[in-house]
Each structure stands twice: as C-alpha cells, then as structure tokens.
Design a protein around this motif. Structure first.
Motif, short mmCIF file in Angstrom:
data_model
loop_
_atom_site.label_atom_id
_atom_site.label_comp_id
_atom_site.label_asym_id
_atom_site.label_seq_id
_atom_site.Cartn_x
_atom_site.Cartn_y
_atom_site.Cartn_z
N ARG A 1 41.04 11.45 1.51
CA ARG A 1 40.01 12.40 1.91
C ARG A 1 39.63 13.30 0.74
O ARG A 1 38.45 13.52 0.45
CB ARG A 1 40.54 13.25 3.09
N LYS A 2 40.64 13.79 0.02
CA LYS A 2 40.38 14.62 -1.16
C LYS A 2 39.64 13.83 -2.24
O LYS A 2 38.75 14.36 -2.90
CB LYS A 2 41.70 15.15 -1.73
N ALA A 3 40.03 12.57 -2.41
CA ALA A 3 39.40 11.73 -3.44
C ALA A 3 37.92 11.51 -3.14
O ALA A 3 37.08 11.55 -4.05
CB ALA A 3 40.13 10.39 -3.54
N VAL A 4 37.59 11.28 -1.88
CA VAL A 4 36.20 11.06 -1.50
C VAL A 4 35.39 12.35 -1.65
O VAL A 4 34.27 12.34 -2.18
CB VAL A 4 36.10 10.53 -0.05
N THR A 5 35.97 13.46 -1.20
CA THR A 5 35.30 14.76 -1.35
C THR A 5 35.05 15.07 -2.83
O THR A 5 33.95 15.48 -3.23
CB THR A 5 36.14 15.89 -0.73
N ALA A 6 36.09 14.84 -3.64
CA ALA A 6 35.96 15.10 -5.08
C ALA A 6 34.90 14.19 -5.70
O ALA A 6 34.11 14.63 -6.53
CB ALA A 6 37.30 14.89 -5.77
N SER A 7 34.87 12.93 -5.28
CA SER A 7 33.90 11.98 -5.84
C SER A 7 32.47 12.46 -5.60
O SER A 7 31.63 12.40 -6.51
CB SER A 7 34.09 10.59 -5.21
N MET B 1 34.05 18.25 5.55
CA MET B 1 34.69 17.43 4.52
C MET B 1 34.02 17.60 3.15
O MET B 1 34.67 17.59 2.12
CB MET B 1 34.65 15.96 4.93
N PHE B 2 32.69 17.76 3.17
CA PHE B 2 31.95 17.85 1.92
C PHE B 2 31.45 19.26 1.63
O PHE B 2 30.61 19.44 0.75
CB PHE B 2 30.78 16.86 1.92
N TYR B 3 31.97 20.26 2.36
CA TYR B 3 31.57 21.64 2.09
C TYR B 3 32.11 22.07 0.72
O TYR B 3 33.21 21.64 0.32
CB TYR B 3 32.10 22.58 3.17
N PRO B 4 31.37 22.91 0.00
CA PRO B 4 31.88 23.42 -1.29
C PRO B 4 33.25 24.09 -1.14
O PRO B 4 34.10 23.95 -2.03
CB PRO B 4 30.81 24.43 -1.72
N SER B 5 33.45 24.80 -0.03
CA SER B 5 34.72 25.49 0.18
C SER B 5 35.87 24.50 0.27
O SER B 5 36.99 24.77 -0.18
CB SER B 5 34.67 26.34 1.44
N THR B 6 35.61 23.33 0.86
CA THR B 6 36.64 22.30 0.96
C THR B 6 37.01 21.77 -0.41
O THR B 6 38.19 21.60 -0.74
CB THR B 6 36.15 21.13 1.84
N PHE B 7 36.00 21.53 -1.22
CA PHE B 7 36.23 21.05 -2.57
C PHE B 7 37.01 22.08 -3.39
O PHE B 7 37.96 21.73 -4.10
CB PHE B 7 34.89 20.74 -3.24
#
Length: 202
Positions: free
Chosen positions: A172-178, A1-7
């Motif tokens: 999920r995207k919002a939390v990862t981006a945060s 979820m927090f991998y750079p590739s995911t972001f």
C-alpha cells in the motif's frame, strides 16, 4: 490512500531509511567527484549516452516537448521500478542511487575543470528541477530499500498473519509513493524542459 497526508505520514515512518539513502546519494556525489580510471570511464559512458540523447532531442521539431516526454517517462519508470525492484533485498535501489550521485559529482567536477561556471551549472542547470527531482529519486530508493528489508525480515519468526499484514501495508505504501513520486517527477520534467532548458540555452 492517495491523500498528501497519507504520503507524508508514510515518509515519516521511514525517516531512518530516508536519512540513509540521502547519505548514499551524497557519498555517490563524492565518489563521482574524485573518480578516476575505470570508474571514471564507466560514469563517462553513462554521461555520453545522456548527451547523445540530448543532442537528438534538441534536433526535433519541438525540442521542449521532446525533452519533457523523455525526461518524464525515463525518470518515472526508473523511479517506480526502483521501488518494486527493492524486493531483490534492496540491492538495485542502492546501486541506482549511488550511480545517480556519481554522475552528478563527475558532471559538476568535469564542468569546473573545463572552465564552466559552477554557479551557472548548479543554479541554472541543476537547481530548478533538481530541487524536486532529486528528493523524488531519493524517496523512491528509500521505499525500495524498505521492500528489501521486509524481504529479509520475512525469513524471521513472524507469524503468518502478522507477516501478511506487513506485506499488505508495504505494498500500500509502495503504490501511494509511486503515485506521488510520478506527480513530483511530472512537475520536475515540466521545469527541466522549460525553465532549465531555456536557462542553459541562454
């Protein structure tokens, strides 16, 4: 979820929104540059508040540390708020981005009018930390607008299951981006409170 590739993948999924908010920021700079009257006064009030805080921090026993703490928490809290306040149909992230662009535009224009070096202002005062901070703010606003668009689209005819899945993915995207935006702003705050601080004082 927090991998750079995911972001990075999440960023790729909102390319159009990123282009739009980048345009809004540039528009804000242009409006700030040419602002007059009440609008100019409003932006100047924002800038005077920033200058007052800056002067107070400069007088502290550890100014670099004080600047770092203020810059990091101020920017991080505002950026994360803009993501989730986008739930109010995306209005606040748009305003936030425009105001920030206007402040930059008026600051540069006013400084030039007072005979300050454009090179020093941009290369020494804005570029070292701004190359990280400004994209982070733009990204936060883009995700906030995405949240607003999802709110609007939720009034459409999507089924409950599909809508639930879209909201789950959006949060999920919002939390990862945060998380990644806070990391970027942490780096930017270190640079601004050390490199930029030293260059501008010198």
């Amino acid at each position: 979820m927090f991998y750079p590739s995911t972001f990075l993948r999440d960023l790729g999924s909102i390319r159009k929104t990123l282009a739009f908010v980048t345009f809004l920021f540039i528009l804000g700079i242009a409006v700030g540059w040419y602002s007059t009257g009440a609008l100019s006064e409003l932006i100047n009030q924002q800038m005077n508040g920033i200058r007052e805080i800056s002067n107070q921090l400069s007088l502290s026993s550890h100014p670099k540390w004080s600047f770092f703490v203020f810059i990091f928490f101020n920017n991080s809290i505002k950026a994360v708020l803009m993501i989730f306040l986008g739930l109010f149909i995306g209005v606040l992230p748009v305003l936030f981005l425009l105001v920030n662009g206007m402040v930059v535009g008026l600051l540069v224009h006013t400084s030039i009018n007072h005979g300050e070096s454009l090179f020093d202002l941009v290369v020494k005062g804005l570029l070292p930390h701004g190359i990280i901070e400004i994209p982070a703010i733009i990204i936060a606003s883009a995700f906030g607008i995405q949240m607003g668009l999802l709110v609007l689209s939720s009034f459409g005819g999507s089924g409950k299951g599909e809508l639930r899945a879209r909201w789950r993915e959006a949060f999920r995207k919002a939390v990862t981006a945060s998380v990644w935006i806070v990391i970027l702003l942490f780096v930017a705050a270190i640079i601004e409170s050390t490199v930029t601080f030293t260059l501008m004082k010198g």
